[in-house]
Design an enzyme around this catalytic site. Sequence first.
Site, PDB file in Angstrom:
ATOM      1  N   GLY A   1      -2.250   5.967  -4.540  1.00  0.00           N
ATOM      2  CA  GLY A   1      -1.324   7.090  -4.436  1.00  0.00           C
ATOM      3  C   GLY A   1      -0.531   7.020  -3.146  1.00  0.00           C
ATOM      4  O   GLY A   1      -0.308   5.935  -2.592  1.00  0.00           O
ATOM      5  N   SER A   2      -0.130   8.160  -2.652  1.00  0.00           N
ATOM      6  CA  SER A   2       0.762   8.212  -1.503  1.00  0.00           C
ATOM      7  C   SER A   2       0.009   7.943  -0.206  1.00  0.00           C
ATOM      8  O   SER A   2      -1.181   8.268  -0.081  1.00  0.00           O
ATOM      9  CB  SER A   2       1.441   9.574  -1.422  1.00  0.00           C
ATOM     10  OG  SER A   2       0.502  10.577  -1.075  1.00  0.00           O
TER      11      SER A   2
ATOM     12  N   GLU B   1      -4.852   1.789  -2.230  1.00  0.00           N
ATOM     13  CA  GLU B   1      -3.627   1.098  -2.643  1.00  0.00           C
ATOM     14  C   GLU B   1      -2.530   2.146  -2.547  1.00  0.00           C
ATOM     15  O   GLU B   1      -2.441   3.048  -3.371  1.00  0.00           O
ATOM     16  CB  GLU B   1      -3.778   0.537  -4.063  1.00  0.00           C
ATOM     17  CG  GLU B   1      -2.776  -0.542  -4.400  1.00  0.00           C
ATOM     18  CD  GLU B   1      -1.450   0.023  -4.858  1.00  0.00           C
ATOM     19  OE1 GLU B   1      -0.512   0.089  -4.011  1.00  0.00           O
ATOM     20  OE2 GLU B   1      -1.333   0.401  -6.028  1.00  0.00           O
ATOM     21  N   LEU B   2      -1.700   2.011  -1.509  1.00  0.00           N
ATOM     22  CA  LEU B   2      -0.793   3.089  -1.138  1.00  0.00           C
ATOM     23  C   LEU B   2       0.669   2.685  -1.354  1.00  0.00           C
ATOM     24  O   LEU B   2       0.981   1.945  -2.274  1.00  0.00           O
ATOM     25  CB  LEU B   2      -1.066   3.502   0.306  1.00  0.00           C
ATOM     26  CG  LEU B   2      -2.535   3.877   0.598  1.00  0.00           C
ATOM     27  CD1 LEU B   2      -2.740   4.177   2.066  1.00  0.00           C
ATOM     28  CD2 LEU B   2      -2.985   5.047  -0.272  1.00  0.00           C
TER      29      LEU B   2
ATOM     30  N   CYS C   1       5.211   1.373  -6.386  1.00  0.00           N
ATOM     31  CA  CYS C   1       5.084   1.121  -4.948  1.00  0.00           C
ATOM     32  C   CYS C   1       5.603  -0.255  -4.559  1.00  0.00           C
ATOM     33  O   CYS C   1       5.823  -0.516  -3.377  1.00  0.00           O
ATOM     34  CB  CYS C   1       3.638   1.295  -4.497  1.00  0.00           C
ATOM     35  SG  CYS C   1       2.452   0.412  -5.504  1.00  0.00           S
TER      36      CYS C   1
ATOM     37  N   GLU D   1       9.311   5.327   1.841  1.00  0.00           N
ATOM     38  CA  GLU D   1       9.232   4.825   0.471  1.00  0.00           C
ATOM     39  C   GLU D   1      10.093   5.705  -0.436  1.00  0.00           C
ATOM     40  O   GLU D   1       9.833   6.899  -0.579  1.00  0.00           O
ATOM     41  CB  GLU D   1       7.782   4.850  -0.017  1.00  0.00           C
ATOM     42  CG  GLU D   1       7.623   4.357  -1.437  1.00  0.00           C
ATOM     43  CD  GLU D   1       6.175   4.400  -1.906  1.00  0.00           C
ATOM     44  OE1 GLU D   1       5.794   3.530  -2.715  1.00  0.00           O
ATOM     45  OE2 GLU D   1       5.427   5.303  -1.486  1.00  0.00           O
TER      46      GLU D   1
END
Length: 477
Positions: A231-232, A251-252, A285, A379
């Site tokens: 996520g963020s 996992e960003l 992402c 992002e």
Amino acid sequence: MKLKDVYPLYLNNKAVQPNTDLAVTDKFTGEVAFRTALATPDVIDEAIAGAVRAAPAMARLASYEKRDVLDHCVSRFTERKDELAYALCVEAGKPIADSEGEVGRLIDTFRIAAEEATRNYGEVQPLDISPRAKGYMGMWKRVPIGPCSFISPFNFPLNLAAHKIAPAIAVGCPFVMKPASLTPLGAIIMGEVLAECDVLPEGAFSILPASRDGADLFTTDERLKLLSFTGSPGVGWDLKAKAGKKKVVLELGGNAAVVVDKDADLDHALARIIFGGYYQSGQSCIHVQRVIIHEDIYDTFRDMLTAKVRTLVAGDPKNRDTFIGPMISQKEASRLKGWIDTAVAGGARLLAGGGCEGAMLEAALLENVDRTSDLYVEEAFGPVVTLSKFRTWEEALAEVNDSKFGLQAGLFTRDLHKVLDAWDELEVGGVVVNDVSSYRVDNMPYGGVKDSGLGREGVRFAMEDMTEIRNLVIRRA
């Protein structure tokens, strides 16, 4: 095809309908598409207790039993692929062709895990490296880490959940999963399929849609031995700070760059960058956010990109001609529209797109974006690509690294020496040559550095995170 009006949650392997409190919308129409049960803290606590009880039995499952569960999932997901794709199209607003592609990746991920379930190898190790160790030998194996907590995002609700669930089954870890509240249905259907597998002990899995405010136990409960979050960055690093002693895999976000050198095949680069920058409205992402182009070809390639972006078809994701569907919410579309407007006010040139109506944001292309603006630094997570030019390869690599993120990067060049320099110098988790940053195969190590996260996904690599090494030392007396 029509979805059901109501879906349950899965608590300790069983469908449970305590309420219908979570309304999930069709992301294109904005209307409620279905409702699911919403897990309360007491339900989450019960699920964690069930996972703890199930841990010994899960660890004892034979390799072939775990493989058979995963093979069953492959078979059932294949049978239900149209249903899964349609559900994804509705709940995520993902164009139907992209939705079908994600179902294919879901199946691939479980198939890879089925193969890996029988390959959880250890090693025999000589220990006699000095006189005091003469007559000693060692060997080690991997054992399941125990109950795991998974939190998955809205943008790939099938495949990113699969990258947590499938490795857990392959190694024998029970788990509790919180799917994104905006897109819970894919994980619920996975729970429905897993519930068909009688070999899984009670408590092997729970799929629990939950509000963020009520989901602290997924992070803080000390009975859980691993937290895997996708996520963020802001949420992910906050969860890590609260996770206590458990292992954490994150996992960003990303701000992915692609370099186009002067020797690149521009037609090929064009097709791949259009895909990488705008597929599923840029909500990935590793979507292409920055394109760095050699000055000798900059004008030519900029004009090629501009012309192509202006032709992209936007609209209802259920129509096969649609390439640009809605963003996940009007709030997110408005946020990114504001970033574009601010960049233009700061001197950027808008080459294409930029209009916004509701959750529909036009595919946008900009150049001369200020390097202190949100559109350059943060992002974007939407259908926006920015262009810049470089003179030397060293300048290009430095610009790729000019980011707090480091997930993946793409290179279009025919020069092997430049490729190897980039592999050495780029501060990213993966370098993709003659393709875009958004390329991923589900068996490769995947993850980032800097603010992009910790650890790696990809089935075999996730299995390593979900296991501990247990050593055995033997003295031959």
